[in-house]
Design an enzyme around this catalytic site. Structure first.
Site, PDB file in Angstrom:
ATOM      1  N   GLU A 149      41.670  50.139  39.082  1.00  0.00           N
ATOM      2  CA  GLU A 149      42.434  48.881  39.105  1.00  0.00           C
ATOM      3  C   GLU A 149      43.868  49.175  38.666  1.00  0.00           C
ATOM      4  O   GLU A 149      44.095  49.829  37.650  1.00  0.00           O
ATOM      5  CB  GLU A 149      41.834  47.865  38.124  1.00  0.00           C
ATOM      6  CG  GLU A 149      40.526  47.238  38.568  1.00  0.00           C
ATOM      7  CD  GLU A 149      40.706  46.050  39.529  1.00  0.00           C
ATOM      8  OE1 GLU A 149      41.864  45.672  39.842  1.00  0.00           O
ATOM      9  OE2 GLU A 149      39.671  45.513  39.969  1.00  0.00           O
ATOM     10  N   HIS A 161      42.453  49.167  43.751  1.00  0.00           N
ATOM     11  CA  HIS A 161      42.552  47.707  43.663  1.00  0.00           C
ATOM     12  C   HIS A 161      43.853  47.314  42.965  1.00  0.00           C
ATOM     13  O   HIS A 161      44.401  48.094  42.203  1.00  0.00           O
ATOM     14  CB  HIS A 161      41.445  47.139  42.769  1.00  0.00           C
ATOM     15  CG  HIS A 161      40.061  47.496  43.175  1.00  0.00           C
ATOM     16  ND1 HIS A 161      39.250  46.634  43.852  1.00  0.00           N
ATOM     17  CD2 HIS A 161      39.320  48.619  42.963  1.00  0.00           C
ATOM     18  CE1 HIS A 161      38.061  47.202  44.044  1.00  0.00           C
ATOM     19  NE2 HIS A 161      38.083  48.406  43.528  1.00  0.00           N
ATOM     20  N   TYR A 162      44.285  46.082  43.185  1.00  0.00           N
ATOM     21  CA  TYR A 162      45.192  45.480  42.211  1.00  0.00           C
ATOM     22  C   TYR A 162      44.402  44.448  41.431  1.00  0.00           C
ATOM     23  O   TYR A 162      43.387  43.937  41.914  1.00  0.00           O
ATOM     24  CB  TYR A 162      46.457  44.926  42.845  1.00  0.00           C
ATOM     25  CG  TYR A 162      46.376  43.743  43.796  1.00  0.00           C
ATOM     26  CD1 TYR A 162      45.612  42.603  43.517  1.00  0.00           C
ATOM     27  CD2 TYR A 162      47.134  43.742  44.968  1.00  0.00           C
ATOM     28  CE1 TYR A 162      45.588  41.523  44.384  1.00  0.00           C
ATOM     29  CE2 TYR A 162      47.112  42.665  45.842  1.00  0.00           C
ATOM     30  CZ  TYR A 162      46.334  41.548  45.539  1.00  0.00           C
ATOM     31  OH  TYR A 162      46.318  40.484  46.393  1.00  0.00           O
ATOM     32  N   THR A 163      44.897  44.138  40.229  1.00  0.00           N
ATOM     33  CA  THR A 163      44.138  43.223  39.371  1.00  0.00           C
ATOM     34  C   THR A 163      44.237  41.782  39.868  1.00  0.00           C
ATOM     35  O   THR A 163      43.282  41.018  39.726  1.00  0.00           O
ATOM     36  CB  THR A 163      44.643  43.315  37.922  1.00  0.00           C
ATOM     37  OG1 THR A 163      46.073  43.195  37.942  1.00  0.00           O
ATOM     38  CG2 THR A 163      44.250  44.628  37.293  1.00  0.00           C
ATOM     39  N   HIS A 191      40.611  48.407  48.551  1.00  0.00           N
ATOM     40  CA  HIS A 191      39.541  47.411  48.535  1.00  0.00           C
ATOM     41  C   HIS A 191      39.506  46.632  49.854  1.00  0.00           C
ATOM     42  O   HIS A 191      38.452  46.310  50.375  1.00  0.00           O
ATOM     43  CB  HIS A 191      39.750  46.450  47.353  1.00  0.00           C
ATOM     44  CG  HIS A 191      38.521  45.695  46.969  1.00  0.00           C
ATOM     45  ND1 HIS A 191      38.540  44.688  46.042  1.00  0.00           N
ATOM     46  CD2 HIS A 191      37.227  45.796  47.394  1.00  0.00           C
ATOM     47  CE1 HIS A 191      37.299  44.201  45.920  1.00  0.00           C
ATOM     48  NE2 HIS A 191      36.498  44.854  46.713  1.00  0.00           N
TER      49      HIS A 191
HETATM   50 ZN   LIG Z   1      39.829  44.663  44.427  1.00  0.00          ZN
END
Ligand SMILES: [Zn+2]
Length: 255
Positions: free
Chosen positions: A94, A29-31, A136
């Site tokens: 993340e 994911h990225y935040t 994601h």
């Molecule tokens: Zn995500």
């Protein structure tokens, strides 16, 4: 192997421990928040009901937020292959980045180098298949764009992380924006299904998001939601590879 981490526990996790055999996916994911601190605050706020196992800061530092054997809440409503709601069988990572909403940045070298170390450690520990290392947006394409088109999937594949088509940019470029027939569009969707994407009875809008999600992952130079010949060629290559060896983690195939 030992991974150097600091600890900043999140209260957001499922309290019964899971069997390590259940862990078969890694989800990146990225935040997607204005600042790293805001992201950390949210992931440790019990009202937010979100968390991850590991957080990678801009400077490459790795933070453990939820121990691996507890389910962290990072994937939400999600589907891949025959699995739904992937929190229960995944490790969520993340990576600090403002994301599409607040100024999407390149990931830093230090972040990627930490990510590689951490992922290799997890692959070995849980025998995770290459085809089960996901973004994601792969598993929740209707809602999510992360980790996005700046995420270096091709570079990671050279380190045996995740799958990649390995067709040269020069070869592919010739087919960019080339129209395809209706039958070829159906073929494309079939290939996506073989790779693992959820493709059943999608509305026009959801289909557009599916194609964009595929492009963010495998055709990062042009994200337009249009299925062209280049997309078809890439999807065909990937689905054939998946079919051939199912990307066993022990496989000699480095696709
Ligand atoms: Zn995500």
């Amino acid at each position: 192997m030992y991974i150097k981490t600091s600890i900043n526990y999140s209260p957001n996790f499922s309290t019964s421990a899971r069997n390590s055999k259940k862990i078969k996916y890694i989800v990146y994911h990225y935040t997607g928040m204005k600042s790293e601190n805001k992201a950390l605050k949210r992931l440790t706020n019990d009202k937010a009901k979100v968390s991850c196992h590991y957080f990678i800061k801009n400077n490459g530092q790795i933070i453990l937020m939820v121990p691996e054997l507890y389910e962290a809440w990072h994937a939400g409503k999600s589907k891949w292959k025959k699995d739904v709601s992937l929190n229960k069988n995944s490790i969520g990572i993340e990576i600090s980045n403002k994301g599409h909403e607040f100024g999407y940045q390149n990931y830093s070298r230090k972040q990627i180098s930490s990510l590689i170390k951490l992922t290799k450690y997890l692959i070995k520990k849980y025998k995770i298949k290459r085809s089960n290392i996901l973004g994601h947006s792969d598993i929740a394409f209707v809602r999510k764009k992360d980790p996005g088109e700046k995420f270096p999937w091709s570079y990671l594949a050279n380190k045996k992380i995740g799958i990649w088509h390995k067709i040269k940019e020069k070869e592919l470029k010739k087919f960019r924006n080339n129209n395809i027939t209706k039958i070829e569009i159906l073929k494309f969707i079939k290939h996506l299904n073989k790779i693992g994407y959820f493709v059943k009875s999608l509305s026009k809008n959801k289909k557009l998001k599916l194609v964009k999600s595929f492009q963010r992952r495998f055709r990062q130079n042009l994200i337009n939601g249009k299925i062209d010949k280049e997309c078809l060629i890439i999807a065909e290559k990937l689905s054939n590879l998946c079919w051939a060896n199912n990307f066993s983690w022990k496989s000699k195939n480095n696709a």
